[in-house]
Design a protein around this motif. Structure first.
Motif, PDB file in Angstrom:
ATOM      1  N   GLU A 134       9.295 -24.083  -0.239  1.00 31.32           N
ATOM      2  CA  GLU A 134       8.017 -23.398  -0.438  1.00 31.32           C
ATOM      3  C   GLU A 134       7.284 -23.115   0.859  1.00 31.32           C
ATOM      4  OE1 GLU A 134       5.684 -25.049  -3.789  1.00 31.32           O
ATOM      5  OE2 GLU A 134       7.384 -26.404  -4.054  1.00 31.32           O
ATOM      6  N   ARG A 135       7.580 -23.899   1.885  1.00 29.25           N
ATOM      7  CA  ARG A 135       6.982 -23.690   3.205  1.00 29.25           C
ATOM      8  C   ARG A 135       8.120 -23.628   4.217  1.00 29.25           C
ATOM      9  NH1 ARG A 135       3.256 -27.495   5.229  1.00 29.25           N
ATOM     10  NH2 ARG A 135       1.472 -26.095   5.407  1.00 29.25           N
ATOM     11  N   ASN A 136       7.955 -22.772   5.223  1.00 34.40           N
ATOM     12  CA  ASN A 136       9.051 -22.560   6.169  1.00 34.40           C
ATOM     13  C   ASN A 136       8.541 -22.349   7.586  1.00 34.40           C
ATOM     14  OD1 ASN A 136      11.763 -22.187   4.559  1.00 34.40           O
ATOM     15  ND2 ASN A 136      10.173 -21.158   3.347  1.00 34.40           N
ATOM     16  N   VAL A 137       9.253 -22.969   8.520  1.00 33.39           N
ATOM     17  CA  VAL A 137       9.068 -22.684   9.938  1.00 33.39           C
ATOM     18  C   VAL A 137      10.058 -21.583  10.285  1.00 33.39           C
ATOM     19  CG1 VAL A 137       9.228 -23.594  12.284  1.00 33.39           C
ATOM     20  CG2 VAL A 137       8.365 -25.053  10.433  1.00 33.39           C
ATOM     21  N   VAL A 138       9.558 -20.476  10.789  1.00 31.73           N
ATOM     22  CA  VAL A 138      10.399 -19.315  11.094  1.00 31.73           C
ATOM     23  C   VAL A 138      10.380 -19.079  12.599  1.00 31.73           C
ATOM     24  CG1 VAL A 138      10.805 -16.864  10.667  1.00 31.73           C
ATOM     25  CG2 VAL A 138       9.845 -18.300   8.848  1.00 31.73           C
ATOM     26  N   HIS A 180       6.721  -9.472   5.280  1.00 33.96           N
ATOM     27  CA  HIS A 180       6.704 -10.638   4.386  1.00 33.96           C
ATOM     28  C   HIS A 180       6.399 -11.916   5.171  1.00 33.96           C
ATOM     29  CE1 HIS A 180       7.608 -13.111   0.938  1.00 33.96           C
ATOM     30  NE2 HIS A 180       8.549 -13.755   1.606  1.00 33.96           N
ATOM     31  N   VAL A 181       6.979 -12.039   6.361  1.00 32.59           N
ATOM     32  CA  VAL A 181       6.691 -13.198   7.209  1.00 32.59           C
ATOM     33  C   VAL A 181       5.186 -13.275   7.494  1.00 32.59           C
ATOM     34  CG1 VAL A 181       7.002 -14.197   9.512  1.00 32.59           C
ATOM     35  CG2 VAL A 181       8.980 -13.302   8.267  1.00 32.59           C
ATOM     36  N   ARG A 182       4.609 -12.151   7.856  1.00 28.64           N
ATOM     37  CA  ARG A 182       3.174 -12.135   8.174  1.00 28.64           C
ATOM     38  C   ARG A 182       2.330 -12.478   6.949  1.00 28.64           C
ATOM     39  NH1 ARG A 182       4.743  -6.960  10.505  1.00 28.64           N
ATOM     40  NH2 ARG A 182       5.364  -7.287  12.676  1.00 28.64           N
ATOM     41  N   ALA A 183       2.710 -11.940   5.797  1.00 22.09           N
ATOM     42  CA  ALA A 183       1.964 -12.234   4.573  1.00 22.09           C
ATOM     43  C   ALA A 183       2.016 -13.716   4.232  1.00 22.09           C
ATOM     44  CB  ALA A 183       2.506 -11.401   3.412  1.00 22.09           C
ATOM     45  N   GLN A 184       3.175 -14.323   4.416  1.00 19.17           N
ATOM     46  CA  GLN A 184       3.321 -15.750   4.135  1.00 19.17           C
ATOM     47  C   GLN A 184       2.606 -16.598   5.177  1.00 19.17           C
ATOM     48  OE1 GLN A 184       3.929 -15.511   1.107  1.00 19.17           O
ATOM     49  NE2 GLN A 184       5.760 -16.760   0.858  1.00 19.17           N
ATOM     50  N   GLN A 185       2.476 -16.083   6.397  1.00 16.57           N
ATOM     51  CA  GLN A 185       1.654 -16.769   7.396  1.00 16.57           C
ATOM     52  C   GLN A 185       0.206 -16.832   6.924  1.00 16.57           C
ATOM     53  OE1 GLN A 185       3.149 -14.417  11.076  1.00 16.57           O
ATOM     54  NE2 GLN A 185       2.120 -16.218  11.911  1.00 16.57           N
ATOM     55  N   LYS A 226       2.032 -20.407   4.087  1.00 18.82           N
ATOM     56  CA  LYS A 226       3.355 -20.870   3.682  1.00 18.82           C
ATOM     57  C   LYS A 226       4.409 -20.734   4.775  1.00 18.82           C
ATOM     58  CE  LYS A 226       2.561 -19.892  -1.224  1.00 18.82           C
ATOM     59  NZ  LYS A 226       3.039 -19.141  -2.411  1.00 18.82           N
ATOM     60  N   VAL A 227       4.040 -20.104   5.865  1.00 18.02           N
ATOM     61  CA  VAL A 227       4.960 -19.924   6.992  1.00 18.02           C
ATOM     62  C   VAL A 227       4.260 -20.296   8.288  1.00 18.02           C
ATOM     63  CG1 VAL A 227       5.959 -18.109   8.463  1.00 18.02           C
ATOM     64  CG2 VAL A 227       6.611 -18.258   6.067  1.00 18.02           C
ATOM     65  N   PHE A 228       4.991 -21.025   9.120  1.00 25.43           N
ATOM     66  CA  PHE A 228       4.573 -21.249  10.501  1.00 25.43           C
ATOM     67  C   PHE A 228       5.566 -20.484  11.357  1.00 25.43           C
ATOM     68  CE2 PHE A 228       4.064 -23.180  14.583  1.00 25.43           C
ATOM     69  CZ  PHE A 228       2.746 -23.639  14.635  1.00 25.43           C
ATOM     70  N   ALA A 229       5.139 -19.346  11.881  1.00 24.99           N
ATOM     71  CA  ALA A 229       6.031 -18.470  12.638  1.00 24.99           C
ATOM     72  C   ALA A 229       5.875 -18.718  14.127  1.00 24.99           C
ATOM     73  CB  ALA A 229       5.751 -17.012  12.313  1.00 24.99           C
ATOM     74  N   TRP A 277       0.129 -28.423  10.759  1.00 25.47           N
ATOM     75  CA  TRP A 277       0.588 -27.614   9.619  1.00 25.47           C
ATOM     76  C   TRP A 277       1.562 -28.400   8.738  1.00 25.47           C
ATOM     77  CZ3 TRP A 277       5.346 -25.491   8.115  1.00 25.47           C
ATOM     78  CH2 TRP A 277       5.280 -24.470   7.163  1.00 25.47           C
ATOM     79  N   LEU A 278       2.472 -29.111   9.369  1.00 24.93           N
ATOM     80  CA  LEU A 278       3.440 -29.903   8.604  1.00 24.93           C
ATOM     81  C   LEU A 278       2.753 -31.007   7.816  1.00 24.93           C
ATOM     82  CD1 LEU A 278       6.309 -30.229  11.250  1.00 24.93           C
ATOM     83  CD2 LEU A 278       6.389 -28.898   9.126  1.00 24.93           C
ATOM     84  N   ASN A 279       1.680 -31.530   8.359  1.00 29.61           N
ATOM     85  CA  ASN A 279       0.975 -32.632   7.671  1.00 29.61           C
ATOM     86  C   ASN A 279       0.085 -32.152   6.539  1.00 29.61           C
ATOM     87  OD1 ASN A 279       2.089 -34.679   9.245  1.00 29.61           O
ATOM     88  ND2 ASN A 279       0.493 -34.511  10.818  1.00 29.61           N
ATOM     89  N   GLU A 280      -0.089 -30.826   6.420  1.00 29.36           N
ATOM     90  CA  GLU A 280      -0.939 -30.294   5.345  1.00 29.36           C
ATOM     91  C   GLU A 280      -0.306 -30.421   3.985  1.00 29.36           C
ATOM     92  OE1 GLU A 280      -1.779 -26.280   6.325  1.00 29.36           O
ATOM     93  OE2 GLU A 280      -3.048 -26.788   8.054  1.00 29.36           O
ATOM     94  N   LYS A 281       1.029 -30.475   3.938  1.00 26.01           N
ATOM     95  CA  LYS A 281       1.689 -30.422   2.626  1.00 26.01           C
ATOM     96  C   LYS A 281       1.503 -31.740   1.860  1.00 26.01           C
ATOM     97  CE  LYS A 281       6.322 -31.714   4.273  1.00 26.01           C
ATOM     98  NZ  LYS A 281       7.734 -31.326   4.241  1.00 26.01           N
TER      99      LYS A 281
END
Length: 283
Positions: free
Chosen positions: A177-181, A227-232, A236-239, A279-283
């Protein structure tokens, strides 16, 4: 909630990714799964085997070795880069791949290839390291026009970057559900139509679906970036992008340029590390 790692390709721009991943390893940044395309697959596997510096080490050592690749090899064999040397001799003899650590690491690792008959992406789970896994990685990184088709398990494959350069949507389908890109082009980059399409149509005429995929690649790539930007924006994305265009060639011969791009990745990772941890600790 699972957090994935998505690795774009980009030939030797992938040295930027290597620098970031080595900082992740050094700092104990662990994700729940990963997917890589092309250079992202070839270099990213060292994250799962926890081998800091390996990709930089063997590339700088052998980049000018005739066994590694080059135009002579392309003319002689049809491959710009040697599949046998890079994906079999190298990990077995010259800079050993840590198979035991890779296999013991529980995070799943998918590589993306393009089926040349259908022009569709294929997502292969490399559960265990070894010759078969390395052949899938080789297929993922085999660029059309400068690589022979790789035949595996009854299929024929080439570079997955032609059909899914940034496989974020697939990781979301897999339940991450969350991704580092990690991207290898700067933020705001827009891919343009391939100027070599007349040559592509000639050289790849045996595989019309490949030609079609390459002709439309800029559309799919730019759509994925959106899509990457929208998820940022949705959190849901850390780009992670390079701060500027990475000055390195697809067939680079200067080891120092590899080192420079790698160091750009290291610097970027160290810079964003506090934000990433938060960001990782937010989940």
């Amino acid at each position: 909630m699972k957090t994935g790692l998505v690795l774009e390709g980009g030939a030797f721009r992938g040295m930027f990714t290597c620098g970031i991943l080595d900082v992740f390893l050094r700092e104990g940044i662990e994700l729940d799964g990963m997917i890589g395309v092309s250079a992202g697959a070839a270099f990213g596997c060292n994250y799962k085997s926890r081998q800091i510096g390996r990709a930089l080490r063997y590339n700088t050592r052998f980049i000018n070795d005739p066994r590694y690749g080059g135009w002579r090899m392309l003319l002689k064999t049809g491959d710009l880069f040697s599949g046998e040397f890079l994906y079999h001799e190298m990990p077995a003899k010259y800079d050993k791949f840590d198979i035991a650590t890779y296999d013991a690491n529980p995070i799943p690792n998918w590589v993306v290839c393009m089926d040349v008959e259908t022009g569709e992406p294929v997502y292969h789970l490399c559960e265990k390291a070894g010759d078969e896994c390395f052949e899938w990685i080789r297929a993922s990184a085999s660029m059309p026009m400068v690589s022979n088709v790789v035949e595996l398990d009854g299929g024929k494959y080439l570079d997955g970057g032609m059909v899914d350069s940034i496989p974020l949507r697939k990781m979301e389908e897999f339940g991450f559900e969350r991704n580092v890109v990690i991207l290898t082009q700067p933020e705001g980059f827009v891919k343009k139509p391939n100027k070599l399409m007349p040559l592509v149509r000639l050289v790849m005429r045996k595989y019309p679906r490949v030609v079609e995929a390459m002709a439309n690649r800029h559309y799919s790539y730019n759509d994925t970036l959106a899509h990457v930007r929208a998820q940022q924006v949705a959190g849901k994305v850390f780009a992670i992008y390079p701060d500027e265009k990475l000055e390195i060639g697809h067939m680079e011969t200067d080891p120092q340029k590899l080192i420079d791009v790698y160091n750009q990745g290291v610097a970027k990772a160290e810079k964003i590390l506090p934000q990433l941890r938060a960001w990782l600790n937010e989940k």
